[in-house]
Design an enzyme around this catalytic site. Sequence first.
Site, PDB file in Angstrom:
ATOM      1  N   ARG A  48       3.254  36.270-103.910  1.00 17.60           N
ATOM      2  CA  ARG A  48       4.715  36.217-103.732  1.00 17.60           C
ATOM      3  C   ARG A  48       5.109  34.809-103.312  1.00 17.60           C
ATOM      4  O   ARG A  48       4.681  34.353-102.237  1.00 17.60           O
ATOM      5  CB  ARG A  48       5.148  37.217-102.663  1.00 17.60           C
ATOM      6  CG  ARG A  48       6.640  37.288-102.363  1.00 17.60           C
ATOM      7  CD  ARG A  48       6.918  38.226-101.199  1.00 17.60           C
ATOM      8  NE  ARG A  48       6.353  39.542-101.415  1.00 17.60           N
ATOM      9  CZ  ARG A  48       6.183  40.464-100.454  1.00 17.60           C
ATOM     10  NH1 ARG A  48       6.522  40.174 -99.194  1.00 17.60           N
ATOM     11  NH2 ARG A  48       5.668  41.635-100.738  1.00 17.60           N
ATOM     12  N   GLU A  50       1.706  49.746 -93.299  1.00 17.99           N
ATOM     13  CA  GLU A  50       2.081  49.952 -94.704  1.00 17.99           C
ATOM     14  C   GLU A  50       0.882  50.475 -95.485  1.00 17.99           C
ATOM     15  O   GLU A  50      -0.069  49.724 -95.718  1.00 17.99           O
ATOM     16  CB  GLU A  50       2.586  48.629 -95.319  1.00 17.99           C
ATOM     17  CG  GLU A  50       3.822  48.069 -94.629  1.00 17.99           C
ATOM     18  CD  GLU A  50       4.263  46.733 -95.226  1.00 17.99           C
ATOM     19  OE1 GLU A  50       3.525  46.172 -96.068  1.00 17.99           O
ATOM     20  OE2 GLU A  50       5.349  46.252 -94.844  1.00 17.99           O
ATOM     21  N   HIS A  53       1.421  37.558 -98.577  1.00 13.92           N
ATOM     22  CA  HIS A  53       1.423  37.560-100.045  1.00 13.92           C
ATOM     23  C   HIS A  53       1.465  36.138-100.611  1.00 13.92           C
ATOM     24  O   HIS A  53       0.932  35.877-101.689  1.00 13.92           O
ATOM     25  CB  HIS A  53       2.631  38.332-100.575  1.00 13.92           C
ATOM     26  CG  HIS A  53       2.487  39.818-100.516  1.00 13.92           C
ATOM     27  ND1 HIS A  53       1.893  40.559-101.518  1.00 13.92           N
ATOM     28  CD2 HIS A  53       2.875  40.714 -99.569  1.00 13.92           C
ATOM     29  CE1 HIS A  53       1.923  41.842-101.199  1.00 13.92           C
ATOM     30  NE2 HIS A  53       2.521  41.964-100.022  1.00 13.92           N
ATOM     31  N   HIS A 105      -0.392  48.123 -98.467  1.00 14.02           N
ATOM     32  CA  HIS A 105      -0.577  46.688 -98.258  1.00 14.02           C
ATOM     33  C   HIS A 105      -2.026  46.361 -97.875  1.00 14.02           C
ATOM     34  O   HIS A 105      -2.517  46.812 -96.843  1.00 14.02           O
ATOM     35  CB  HIS A 105       0.379  46.247 -97.139  1.00 14.02           C
ATOM     36  CG  HIS A 105       0.353  44.798 -96.798  1.00 14.02           C
ATOM     37  ND1 HIS A 105       1.438  43.975 -96.987  1.00 14.02           N
ATOM     38  CD2 HIS A 105      -0.606  44.009 -96.245  1.00 14.02           C
ATOM     39  CE1 HIS A 105       1.146  42.750 -96.565  1.00 14.02           C
ATOM     40  NE2 HIS A 105      -0.094  42.750 -96.115  1.00 14.02           N
ATOM     41  N   ASP A 134       0.125  44.732-102.925  1.00 14.73           N
ATOM     42  CA  ASP A 134       0.722  46.039-102.644  1.00 14.73           C
ATOM     43  C   ASP A 134       0.374  46.937-103.820  1.00 14.73           C
ATOM     44  O   ASP A 134       0.672  46.597-104.974  1.00 14.73           O
ATOM     45  CB  ASP A 134       2.245  45.929-102.522  1.00 14.73           C
ATOM     46  CG  ASP A 134       2.679  45.134-101.306  1.00 14.73           C
ATOM     47  OD1 ASP A 134       1.899  45.053-100.345  1.00 14.73           O
ATOM     48  OD2 ASP A 134       3.803  44.594-101.322  1.00 14.73           O
TER      49      ASP A 134
END
Length: 268
Positions: free
Chosen positions: A106, A240, A151, A243, A158
């Site tokens: 990301r 999460e 990320h 994740h 994810d």
Amino acid sequence: MTRLSTAVRGLVTTLATLLAVTAAPATAQAKTEPKAPKDFVALRSVDPTIVQEMRYFTPHNFVGERIDGYRQPLCILTRPAAEALHKAQQRLVRQGYTLKVYDCYRPQRAVDHFVRWAEDLVDEAMKGEFYPNVDKTRLFLDGYIAEKSGHSRGSTVDLTVVRLPARPTRPYLPGEPLVPCYAPRSERFPDNSVDMGTGFDCFDTLSHTLDPRIQGRQRANRLLLKGTLEALGFVNLAEEWWHYTYKPEPYPDTYFDFPVSSKALTRH
């Protein structure tokens, strides 16, 4: 003398024009997008069988629009992380499942987009699905949004598990009625993954991987993903279920900002 001065001025003007034209490519080159380091790869080049549903390339996310930096629906990872996912995929396929990734590398500009959105307390367009029980003023305090993301270091992913044969998830239609991400699977937005108890990116404590309220088949599904990935070097973020970060990270302290696109991976 006047003619000579006029000629000189003309020559100077011509030279200035030529210099401007010559300098233009250098200026354009200075603004070119950053490239990925050579050990970043497209996941498809390592394992084309892993399903990719890149949510931030679409408007189906907690912001409600495509996120900055996502030029293509492409999963990019460091090679060690991608190769570890390939091994996980091999194990799961033998059990009748496939991995599906929602997000991989990301860029920092995407994280900045999240921060701007979180600071805009008026924009709650996607609250009904992704954070129905969380006041937007608490997104930073509760850790749902941060100014940096693992990320961006390239080894975090994810993901979820889908039973084979994998059927496509229907497209999200902007403006359609929103259902809470923790609603029963038959009610929330359809996803072809196994039932994990909540949808992806659900801002709720029910998303904690080992939340005791998640039991039965839902818990077994989370543990299937967790056990498979942890055996291959991935570490789960406890808050999460989706994740995971591959360890050791090749770039533990570097946050990259090259765009998510195949061009960012091209070598010169």
